[in-house]
Design a protein around this motif. Structure first.
Motif, PDB file in Angstrom:
ATOM      1  N   GLY A 188      81.756  59.521  14.091  1.00 50.89           N
ATOM      2  CA  GLY A 188      81.326  60.896  14.285  1.00 50.89           C
ATOM      3  C   GLY A 188      80.099  61.259  13.489  1.00 50.89           C
ATOM      4  O   GLY A 188      79.388  62.215  13.825  1.00 50.89           O
ATOM      5  N   THR A 189      79.819  60.477  12.436  1.00 52.09           N
ATOM      6  CA  THR A 189      78.648  60.731  11.586  1.00 52.09           C
ATOM      7  C   THR A 189      77.356  60.159  12.161  1.00 52.09           C
ATOM      8  O   THR A 189      76.274  60.369  11.583  1.00 52.09           O
ATOM      9  N   THR A 190      77.420  59.456  13.267  1.00 44.44           N
ATOM     10  CA  THR A 190      76.223  58.849  13.864  1.00 44.44           C
ATOM     11  C   THR A 190      75.171  59.926  14.151  1.00 44.44           C
ATOM     12  O   THR A 190      75.470  60.933  14.804  1.00 44.44           O
ATOM     13  N   PRO A 191      73.932  59.745  13.697  1.00 44.26           N
ATOM     14  CA  PRO A 191      72.903  60.763  13.946  1.00 44.26           C
ATOM     15  C   PRO A 191      72.547  60.876  15.428  1.00 44.26           C
ATOM     16  O   PRO A 191      72.474  59.872  16.144  1.00 44.26           O
ATOM     17  N   VAL A 192      72.323  62.103  15.863  1.00 43.83           N
ATOM     18  CA  VAL A 192      71.856  62.382  17.213  1.00 43.83           C
ATOM     19  C   VAL A 192      70.613  63.256  17.098  1.00 43.83           C
ATOM     20  O   VAL A 192      70.642  64.297  16.421  1.00 43.83           O
ATOM     21  N   ILE A 193      69.539  62.848  17.749  1.00 45.95           N
ATOM     22  CA  ILE A 193      68.274  63.584  17.722  1.00 45.95           C
ATOM     23  C   ILE A 193      68.035  64.201  19.092  1.00 45.95           C
ATOM     24  O   ILE A 193      68.023  63.496  20.101  1.00 45.95           O
ATOM     25  N   PHE A 194      67.869  65.509  19.119  1.00 48.20           N
ATOM     26  CA  PHE A 194      67.447  66.199  20.333  1.00 48.20           C
ATOM     27  C   PHE A 194      65.938  66.446  20.199  1.00 48.20           C
ATOM     28  O   PHE A 194      65.520  67.239  19.355  1.00 48.20           O
ATOM     29  N   GLY A 195      65.148  65.753  20.995  1.00 50.29           N
ATOM     30  CA  GLY A 195      63.698  65.894  20.903  1.00 50.29           C
ATOM     31  C   GLY A 195      63.160  66.562  22.155  1.00 50.29           C
ATOM     32  O   GLY A 195      63.055  65.928  23.207  1.00 50.29           O
ATOM     33  N   ARG A 196      62.836  67.839  22.055  1.00 55.12           N
ATOM     34  CA  ARG A 196      62.344  68.568  23.220  1.00 55.12           C
ATOM     35  C   ARG A 196      60.835  68.751  23.129  1.00 55.12           C
ATOM     36  O   ARG A 196      60.307  69.202  22.118  1.00 55.12           O
ATOM     37  N   ALA A 197      60.132  68.374  24.192  1.00 58.18           N
ATOM     38  CA  ALA A 197      58.681  68.616  24.319  1.00 58.18           C
ATOM     39  C   ALA A 197      57.924  68.105  23.100  1.00 58.18           C
ATOM     40  O   ALA A 197      57.073  68.801  22.553  1.00 58.18           O
TER      41      ALA A 197
END
Length: 253
Positions: A188-197
């Motif tokens: 659950g600690t795995t990083p997630v990156i939301f990269g918009r535009a």
């Protein structure tokens, strides 16, 4: 006499991210085929013509461009990002394979560009610093069951995963289902990156954990990068944290 066909990418959207090679190709073309928002990124000279089509008309667009190039003109097919990554280069190759012999005689040049996951990764740190893969969540051209198998395989193998086409009005549920699938495999600690535009004025880079990742943070202008179990977050006071995947990895059983 056969003409010339360039397949170019405009990069993620910032004009500075379009490569000089792609700009040189665009300067040579007389006619441009592409999805309207991608063509809008180009500053065309007098006499250069736009041929706009819907984003789901890739094969028809490729055929029209090949026909014009076969007649002797210098033509550019335009994609966002890199034309070879979930974009028009594959559609043109597919059209050439199925099309008339004269299409195979066209001088075809595919010009590499900067794809979205590279722009997002650069903004976040170095999440692609070790082995990674890219998966499109669109099920327009493949079944959802295959997407799930590929997500499971990539996560189980320890790849960082870049997700393209994460969500749309027609597919509002798929990113959430992808997160649910990955939560059964990754911490659950795995990083997630939301990269918009990435690189544009409306850029938004958001980092969260897989356990707390909210699909509502994504739209079709977003590339989502999901780390591996080795991916790390380096906190920096007063600055955005650095997300990176170490250059080394240990064997797992």
């Amino acid at each position: 006499m056969s003409g010339k066909l360039f397949i170019i990418g405009t990069g993620p959207g910032n004009p500075r991210q379009m490569t000089p090679e792609a700009r040189d190709a665009a300067a040579q073309a007389t006619d441009f085929f592409g999805y309207g928002p991608y063509l809008d990124r180009l500053e065309l000279a007098e006499g250069q013509r736009r041929h706009v089509s819907d984003n789901r008309e890739e094969l028809a667009r490729a055929g029209a461009a090949l026909d014009m190039a076969a007649s002797g003109r210098t033509v550019a097919v335009v994609s966002g990002g890199d034309p070879g990554v979930f974009a028009m280069a594959a559609a043109v190759c597919e059209a050439v394979e199925a099309g008339p012999p004269e299409w195979r005689a066209i001088d075809l040049e595919i010009v590499p560009g900067v794809t979205a996951m590279l722009a997002v990764a650069a903004r976040a740190g170095a999440p692609l610093g070790h082995d990674f893969c890219a998966i499109s969540l669109s099920d327009n051209l493949k079944p959802w069951e295959l997407i799930v198998k590929r997500l499971e395989a990539a996560a189980s193998a320890g790849f960082v995963i870049a997700l393209y086409n994460p969500i749309s009005r027609a597919r509002p549920w798929q990113l959430g289902k992808a997160f649910e699938c990955l939560r059964t495999i990754l911490p659950g600690t795995t990083p997630v990156i939301f990269g918009r535009a990435a690189g544009r004025p409306d850029e938004r880079i958001d980092v969260s954990s897989l356990a707390e990742a909210d699909p509502a943070k994504a739209d079709m202008a977003t590339c989502v990068i999901i780390g591996s179990p080795d991916t790390r977050i380096v906190e920096r006071p007063g600055q955005q944290p650095l997300v990176y995947s170490p250059r080394f990895a240990e064997a797992r059983t």
